[in-house]
Write an enzyme that holds these catalytic residues in place. Structure first.
Site, PDB file in Angstrom:
ATOM      1  CD  GLU A 141      -2.387  -0.727   2.452  1.00 35.23           C
ATOM      2  OE1 GLU A 141      -3.437  -0.175   3.210  1.00 35.23           O
ATOM      3  OE2 GLU A 141      -2.361  -1.908   3.751  1.00 35.23           O
ATOM      4  NE  ARG A 199       4.195  -8.137  11.388  1.00 33.07           N
ATOM      5  CZ  ARG A 199       3.743  -6.536  11.534  1.00 33.07           C
ATOM      6  NH1 ARG A 199       2.458  -6.251  11.479  1.00 33.07           N
ATOM      7  NH2 ARG A 199       4.472  -5.705  11.299  1.00 33.07           N
ATOM      8  CE  LYS A 215       3.310   0.996   5.331  1.00 32.32           C
ATOM      9  NZ  LYS A 215       3.124   0.229   3.321  1.00 32.32           N
TER      10      LYS A 215
END
Length: 557
Positions: free
Chosen positions: A36, A263, A273
């Protein structure tokens, strides 16, 4: 491209894909990296980049770069360009396969109409708070929206009017009609579309006021691109039934297989983020590329190499087990790379002047030094040697602690690649601070130790007459604790106040005057350093990449 030294590491995802190829299920694999564009990529994204592009490269497939750009409030072109630069810097390329989810906005709208016509989507007028209340909990079923049983015709009309901009933000959404009693909350009539007026999308401008959600857009984009294996992190495991539902219910040309992996969690940093954005916007750091940030841009500015980051990703592996990776593993990867490839130089970070009283005034000679102790192909360089030198303050102790092997009053050390010197006199200022040493040089010791003479210490130095003035920035870990914000505390409270020390009076050997931004060196006995982009010919600036060894929590040498 990964080089021959980086042989592919096997993992459970690779084994699944190899089995699919061997069985003939797929003749060629297609993966994708789908960021994104709402921030810079971090080291966790590097793990995904290396996995997706690396598998495609190793197994003769393709990997797309696709921006999942469904939230124009947080996205912009700066992030798009930064992400493209990071992927290329890591050594991968998407060739002509650059896509945006916004490329599919018209198709996504048509698929939504298809769902409405099948009775699988409806326009809902519940507010966000009401929708949360209706959704239920992990132990209680949700309740049907009062708008759930609208007719197909009414839903089609309302959805068209939503696109036309007739309704204000938040007044209506399009929701999938699935199962409000599902034990998987993601399946409880999730939102497909929401209204967003007054925003300019970085790709579509003001063409749309109706935007699809990420969960709706992502699996359909994969299907439209013919992705065979959709690789994502474990937080999307509960979303997989929803993604499969979307792909099954609309007329897309393919059905990707989603496989989840853990992750990356890295000590002494944050990987959210949102938190990284806060660090930048609240000026805790000096931008997304601050060398203390775990962003790829920050690691690049700190002096990390693409090969070291790829190697780190291989070392940590791909599993389904959540774990915390030690920062030392990342630092070890770059240390190993630079130990093999970085030329050696001498730099005095905290200068203390030394006058060699028996060395002729005005005389300058050159001594030879190897550019790398293990790689003869890197050759030799010549260093100017003169009567006045600089040594590092940490290499002198007036009252030495036990085991100190460097210069003391009346003691001897060897100057690296040069002579043995003896400290004869200590000069102090009015405050009692040592400002200069007077020493004598043994002219018979250039490059050799006379028989029977024991000199334990070897220190680095720079000729005062020829040295280059520079700024050196010593970067440490951004957080003081391994898990910032543990136990619900504010992660900002764990920021390390000493994570940056700027030394502005450093003296470097002359060869470093011409170093270019991005060049990496080992400063002998200090660590590995890189020329910062801020550097100017008249004022070099170097950033500490990593020390010569792991000294975190163990004190300095």
């Amino acid at each position: 491209m990964t080089d021959a030294a980086e042989s592919p590491r096997t993992n459970f995802i690779r084994q699944i894909i190899e089995a699919d190829l061997a069985s003939g299920k797929h003749k060629r694999i297609a993966t994708r990296f789908p960021p994104e564009p709402n921030g810079y990529l971090h080291i966790g994204h590097a793990k995904s980049i290396v996995l997706n592009f690396g598998l495609a490269q190793d197994l003769g497939g393709t990997c797309n770069l696709r921006f999942d750009d469904t939230n124009p409030h947080k996205e912009n072109v700066e992030f798009v360009e930064a992400i493209k630069a990071d992927v290329r810097w890591l050594g991968f390329d998407w060739d002509d396969r650059l896509y945006f989810a916004s490329d599919y906005f018209e198709q996504l709208y048509d698929f939504a109409v298809e769902l409405i016509k099948k009775g699988l989507a409806y326009v809902c007028e519940l507010s966000a708070d009401e929708m949360r209340a209706y959704r239920g909990t992990l132990t209680e079923s949700g309740k049907d929206s009062p708008y759930r049983n609208r007719s197909v015709e009414e839903n089609l009309d309302l959805f068209a009017r939503m696109r036309a901009g007739e309704f204000p933000d938040g007044s209506r959404t399009l929701r999938a009609r699935i199962d409000m009693a599902s034990p998987n909350i993601n399946m409880r009539d999730p939102v497909l579309y929401r209204i967003k007026h007054g925003v300019v999308h970085h790709q579509t401008g003001t063409a749309w006021c109706l935007y699809p959600t990420y969960d709706y857009t992502h699996p359909i984009s994969d299907a439209l691109e013919g992705i065979t294996h959709s690789l994502c992190t474990l937080e999307f495991e509960d979303h997989r039934p929803l993604y499969d539902w979307y792909v099954d219910k609309v007329s897309v040309p393919s059905k990707p297989r989603q496989i989840e992996f853990s992750r990356l969690n890295l000590e002494y940093t944050v990987m959210s983020k949102r938190r990284l954005t806060d660090l930048v916007s609240e000026s805790h750091v000096q931008g997304w590329d601050d060398p203390r940030m775990p962003t790829i841009a920050g690691l690049r500015r700190r002096g990390y190499t693409p090969a070291s980051i790829r190697e780190f990703c291989y070392r940590i592996g791909i599993t389904k087990s959540e774990n915390m990776v030690e920062m030392a593993m990342l630092e070890s990867a770059i240390r190993d790379d630079l130990d093999a490839h970085a030329p050696r130089r001498m730099a005095v970070l905290r200068p203390l002047k030394v006058v060699l009283t028996n060395y002729p005034e005005g005389q300058v000679e050159e001594v030879e030094a190897r550019n790398h102790p293990k790689d003869e192909s890197m050759g030799l360089r010549r260093l100017p040697f003169s009567r006045e030198l600089y040594m590092d303050r940490s290499d002198f102790e007036e009252v030495p602690p036990k085991g100190f092997k460097r210069l003391i009053p009346g003691g001897e050390v060897r100057l690296r690649n040069a002579y043995v010197i003896r400290c004869d006199e200590v000069i102090k200022d009015a405050a009692g601070e040592v400002v200069e040493l007077r020493a004598s040089v043994d002219m018979e010791t250039l490059g050799k130790n006379p028989e029977g003479r024991k000199v334990k210490g070897v220190i680095h130095w720079v000729s005062a007459q020829h040295g280059v003035s520079a700024e050196v920035r010593l970067y440490d870990r951004l957080f003081q604790v391994a898990t910032p914000g543990a136990g619900g505390a504010d992660y900002r409270d764990d920021i390390n106040p000493g994570s940056l020390e700027a030394l502005t009076h450093c003296v470097l050997e002359p060869a470093l005057a011409s170093a270019q931004a991005g060049e990496r060196f080992q400063f002998e006995r200090e660590g590995y350093f890189v020329v910062d982009p801020d550097a100017m010919p008249e004022r070099p600036v170097f950033n500490l990449t990593v020390g010569l060894r792991d000294t975190w929590g163990k004190g300095k040498k």
